[in-house]
Design a protein around this motif. Structure first.
Motif, PDB file in Angstrom:
ATOM      1  N   LEU A 102       0.824  -1.207   0.000  1.00  0.00           N
ATOM      2  CA  LEU A 102       0.000   0.000   0.000  1.00  0.00           C
ATOM      3  C   LEU A 102       0.863   1.263   0.000  1.00  0.00           C
ATOM      4  N   GLY A 103       1.994   1.215   0.699  1.00  0.00           N
ATOM      5  CA  GLY A 103       2.890   2.366   0.714  1.00  0.00           C
ATOM      6  C   GLY A 103       3.441   2.686  -0.662  1.00  0.00           C
ATOM      7  N   TYR A 104       3.912   1.663  -1.389  1.00  0.00           N
ATOM      8  CA  TYR A 104       4.444   1.887  -2.735  1.00  0.00           C
ATOM      9  C   TYR A 104       3.350   2.330  -3.701  1.00  0.00           C
ATOM     10  N   LEU A 105       2.149   1.769  -3.562  1.00  0.00           N
ATOM     11  CA  LEU A 105       1.039   2.192  -4.409  1.00  0.00           C
ATOM     12  C   LEU A 105       0.685   3.654  -4.155  1.00  0.00           C
ATOM     13  N   PHE A 106       0.762   4.067  -2.897  1.00  0.00           N
ATOM     14  CA  PHE A 106       0.477   5.467  -2.554  1.00  0.00           C
ATOM     15  C   PHE A 106       1.518   6.401  -3.185  1.00  0.00           C
ATOM     16  N   TYR A 107       2.801   6.046  -3.068  1.00  0.00           N
ATOM     17  CA  TYR A 107       3.857   6.853  -3.670  1.00  0.00           C
ATOM     18  C   TYR A 107       3.651   6.975  -5.177  1.00  0.00           C
ATOM     19  N   ALA A 108       3.336   5.837  -5.829  1.00  0.00           N
ATOM     20  CA  ALA A 108       3.143   5.840  -7.273  1.00  0.00           C
ATOM     21  C   ALA A 108       1.954   6.710  -7.664  1.00  0.00           C
ATOM     22  N   ALA A 109       0.880   6.642  -6.873  1.00  0.00           N
ATOM     23  CA  ALA A 109      -0.307   7.435  -7.173  1.00  0.00           C
ATOM     24  C   ALA A 109      -0.029   8.935  -7.041  1.00  0.00           C
ATOM     25  N   VAL A 110       0.689   9.316  -5.979  1.00  0.00           N
ATOM     26  CA  VAL A 110       1.040  10.732  -5.801  1.00  0.00           C
ATOM     27  C   VAL A 110       1.950  11.196  -6.940  1.00  0.00           C
ATOM     28  N   GLY A 111       2.950  10.379  -7.284  1.00  0.00           N
ATOM     29  CA  GLY A 111       3.834  10.729  -8.384  1.00  0.00           C
ATOM     30  C   GLY A 111       3.103  10.855  -9.701  1.00  0.00           C
ATOM     31  N   TRP A 112       2.168   9.950  -9.937  1.00  0.00           N
ATOM     32  CA  TRP A 112       1.352  10.003 -11.154  1.00  0.00           C
ATOM     33  C   TRP A 112       0.593  11.329 -11.231  1.00  0.00           C
ATOM     34  N   GLY A 113      -0.037  11.713 -10.123  1.00  0.00           N
ATOM     35  CA  GLY A 113      -0.775  12.976 -10.109  1.00  0.00           C
ATOM     36  C   GLY A 113       0.121  14.169 -10.392  1.00  0.00           C
ATOM     37  N   LEU A 114       1.322  14.179  -9.811  1.00  0.00           N
ATOM     38  CA  LEU A 114       2.246  15.295 -10.035  1.00  0.00           C
ATOM     39  C   LEU A 114       2.752  15.323 -11.480  1.00  0.00           C
ATOM     40  N   LEU A 115       3.017  14.159 -12.049  1.00  0.00           N
ATOM     41  CA  LEU A 115       3.506  14.114 -13.430  1.00  0.00           C
ATOM     42  C   LEU A 115       2.424  14.471 -14.441  1.00  0.00           C
ATOM     43  N   MET A 116       1.166  14.414 -14.043  1.00  0.00           N
ATOM     44  CA  MET A 116       0.074  14.804 -14.938  1.00  0.00           C
ATOM     45  C   MET A 116      -0.162  16.304 -14.957  1.00  0.00           C
ATOM     46  N   LEU A 117       0.470  17.022 -14.033  1.00  0.00           N
ATOM     47  CA  LEU A 117       0.313  18.481 -14.015  1.00  0.00           C
ATOM     48  C   LEU A 117       0.960  19.092 -15.254  1.00  0.00           C
ATOM     49  N   PRO A 118       0.336  20.121 -15.841  1.00  0.00           N
ATOM     50  CA  PRO A 118       0.922  20.767 -17.020  1.00  0.00           C
ATOM     51  C   PRO A 118       2.334  21.291 -16.778  1.00  0.00           C
ATOM     52  N   VAL A 119       2.613  21.720 -15.553  1.00  0.00           N
ATOM     53  CA  VAL A 119       3.937  22.263 -15.240  1.00  0.00           C
ATOM     54  C   VAL A 119       5.015  21.187 -15.279  1.00  0.00           C
ATOM     55  N   ALA A 120       4.613  19.921 -15.253  1.00  0.00           N
ATOM     56  CA  ALA A 120       5.581  18.822 -15.237  1.00  0.00           C
ATOM     57  C   ALA A 120       5.905  18.291 -16.627  1.00  0.00           C
ATOM     58  N   SER A 156       6.743  18.652 -20.787  1.00  0.00           N
ATOM     59  CA  SER A 156       7.222  19.484 -21.891  1.00  0.00           C
ATOM     60  C   SER A 156       6.282  19.399 -23.081  1.00  0.00           C
ATOM     61  N   GLY A 157       5.591  18.306 -23.203  1.00  0.00           N
ATOM     62  CA  GLY A 157       4.600  18.081 -24.250  1.00  0.00           C
ATOM     63  C   GLY A 157       3.564  17.124 -23.718  1.00  0.00           C
ATOM     64  N   PRO A 158       2.517  16.873 -24.479  1.00  0.00           N
ATOM     65  CA  PRO A 158       1.456  15.983 -23.996  1.00  0.00           C
ATOM     66  C   PRO A 158       1.983  14.580 -23.672  1.00  0.00           C
ATOM     67  N   VAL A 159       1.708  14.108 -22.459  1.00  0.00           N
ATOM     68  CA  VAL A 159       2.062  12.755 -22.028  1.00  0.00           C
ATOM     69  C   VAL A 159       0.773  12.053 -21.617  1.00  0.00           C
ATOM     70  N   ALA A 160       0.505  10.911 -22.215  1.00  0.00           N
ATOM     71  CA  ALA A 160      -0.726  10.179 -21.914  1.00  0.00           C
ATOM     72  C   ALA A 160      -0.767   9.769 -20.452  1.00  0.00           C
ATOM     73  N   PRO A 161      -1.968   9.740 -19.852  1.00  0.00           N
ATOM     74  CA  PRO A 161      -2.076   9.359 -18.438  1.00  0.00           C
ATOM     75  C   PRO A 161      -1.440   8.002 -18.130  1.00  0.00           C
ATOM     76  N   LEU A 162      -1.627   7.022 -19.017  1.00  0.00           N
ATOM     77  CA  LEU A 162      -1.054   5.706 -18.765  1.00  0.00           C
ATOM     78  C   LEU A 162       0.473   5.749 -18.812  1.00  0.00           C
ATOM     79  N   ASP A 163       1.027   6.572 -19.705  1.00  0.00           N
ATOM     80  CA  ASP A 163       2.483   6.715 -19.761  1.00  0.00           C
ATOM     81  C   ASP A 163       3.016   7.393 -18.500  1.00  0.00           C
TER      82      ASP A 163
END
Length: 451
Positions: free
Chosen positions: A31-49, A51-58
């Motif tokens: 659960l800890g690793y899944l939480f880290y991955a989920a938070v990282g996923w959310g941050l990487l989906m931010l436009p500020v993160a 340089s160009g469009p990155v698909a959610p799954l990527d």
């Protein structure tokens, strides 16, 4: 976990989903690793993160790969993400390398000067620590050792990247130092470290960082004790880890140097360096490469597969079945062939519990690999089987090397590899324990085998 009934001295066990999680440290880790991955996923989906469009799954794939310290990528991190995105990726690598339980446990040690038994059990499960090791002293040594080594690595890489004309050489040095020590294999360069195939400074620095991370923090504790006592104070586990790691890297180097056509065209000094680096990157599960993996001959791929399956060591940042399990299985086979009753390793008798764990780990890994390879063959119908097998082993052992399949994965294939990377970071056997259903009769007396 127990709680007392009001007004009475009796204790009753806590039931429900919280108890099912709390009673298994493996589930807390998952659960800890899944939480880290989920938070990282959310941050990487931010436009500020981006340089160009990155698909959610990527973005989820990259976040999971970073937290699991694997290094497989479906998009190029150096060109797909901004500086902020690269910081997020590096933070996920550091969190994944140190381990989910390490961060919180060290924080509690600093504030409260103690940690709970449940957290200690989870930390021991995460690092596969033997019982004599003090968890508090170990976690402090982990933090100190990690940042000292990573800082030294960045300081050594910086002037070499500066002379090579690398853009933002200081940031590149920091990023690659952390990525190497955490055996993540993430690179800001589109072709990993192929541009440094004949550069001994960069290759050997990255190799040293990777080997230190892969051999594990138990080594750091023993080195620290040796320095304090001014005499060699290496434990039994440390001797196994060092011996097996160096033997595997040495054997892999010789085989690749002699029989791999890709490195045979290089001068002998560069040939040995390239062969050593590829053997090292598979054995430590770091995943950097200085020659194109897709161009390697089949015998060389087989060598890398064996090294990746064995992988790194307990309490380290890498994956695989671990060097200690491999050594135990090797000793078991050797003593069985010689007709010996006791299994001996470096003159020590191996306890039955250790042999059972090593055997279960290997069996579960092979079973998991067969299923994963079959599913990948179904989702990636046009891919060669050796590419599929290599991809599955690389994900399960959190290596990050690929024969070119990762970037061409279908969406179901990406999801499957995400699961494999998560299982690999947790440890294949630990992952199985985490997802296994607890049966009421697990503690029942065993029945005799046979009719």
């Amino acid at each position: 976990m127990r709680k007392s009934e009001p007004g009475r001295g009796l204790s009753v066990p806590r039931t429900g989903w919280r108890a099912r999680i709390a009673d298994r440290p493996a589930r807390i880790l998952l659960l800890g690793y899944l939480f880290y991955a989920a938070v990282g996923w959310g941050l990487l989906m931010l436009p500020v993160a981006q340089s160009g469009p990155v698909a959610p799954l990527d973005a989820l794939f990259i976040a999971t790969s970073a937290v699991s310290t694997t290094g497989l990528v479906t998009v190029d991190p150096g060109s797909s993400f901004t500086f902020f995105g690269e910081i997020v990726i590096l933070a996920l690598i550091q969190l994944g390398g140190l381990g989910y339980m390490t961060i919180g446990s060290v924080a509690l040690l600093v504030v409260q000067h103690r940690i709970s038994r449940r957290r200690e059990a989870a930390a021991r499960a995460a690092f596969e620590l033997p019982s004599p090791v003090s968890i508090g002293a170990f976690l402090r040594a982990v933090f100190l050792f990690t940042f000292l080594v990573e800082a030294a690595g960045a300081a050594i890489l910086y002037p070499m990247f500066l002379r090579a004309g690398v853009e933002s050489p200081l940031w590149a040095a920091i990023f690659h130092s952390v990525s190497a020590f955490c055996t993540a294999g993430f690179s800001l360069f589109a072709t990993s470290l192929e541009g440094y195939v004949a550069h001994p400074g960069v290759s050997l620095t990255v190799a040293a960082l990777s080997i230190l991370g892969a051999m594990g923090f138990l080594i750091a504790v023993d080195i620290w004790r040796t320095l304090l006592r001014r005499r060699v104070s290496f434990g039994f586990t440390t001797r196994i880890i060092v011996s097996v790691t160096l033997a595997l890297i040495g054997a892999g180097t010789v085989l690749l140097a002699l029989f791999e056509p890709t490195v045979a065209v290089l001068p002998w000094d560069a040939r040995l360096l390239a062969a050593f680096f590829q053997a090292m990157t598979a054995a430590t599960t770091v995943g950097f490469n200085t020659v194109p993996i897709g161009n390697l001959a089949v015998p060389s791929i087989m060598v890398l597969l064996v090294l990746m399956v064995v992988g790194a060591s307990p309490a380290g940042t890498g994956g695989g079945i671990k060097t200690t399990a491999f050594a135990t299985l090797f000793a078991l086979v050797r003593c069985t062939l010689r007709g010996r009753r006791d299994v001996l390793l470096f003159g020590h008798r191996v306890p039955a519990e250790k042999m059972r764990t090593a055997t279960a780990t290997f069996a579960y890994y092979i079973g998991f690999l067969v299923v994963a390879s079959g599913l990948l063959a179904a989702t990636e119908a046009g891919a060669a089987f050796e590419h599929i097998l290599f991809e599955a082993v690389s994900a399960m052992s959190t290596v990050g090397l690929s024969m070119g399949l990762t970037g061409a994965l279908s969406e179901p294939g990406k999801i499957l590899v995400i699961v494999l990377m998560t299982a690999g970071r947790l440890g294949i056997l630990t992952f199985g324990i985490a997802i296994a259903r607890t049966r009421p009769d697990d503690t029942a007396a065993p029945q005799p085998f046979g009719p």
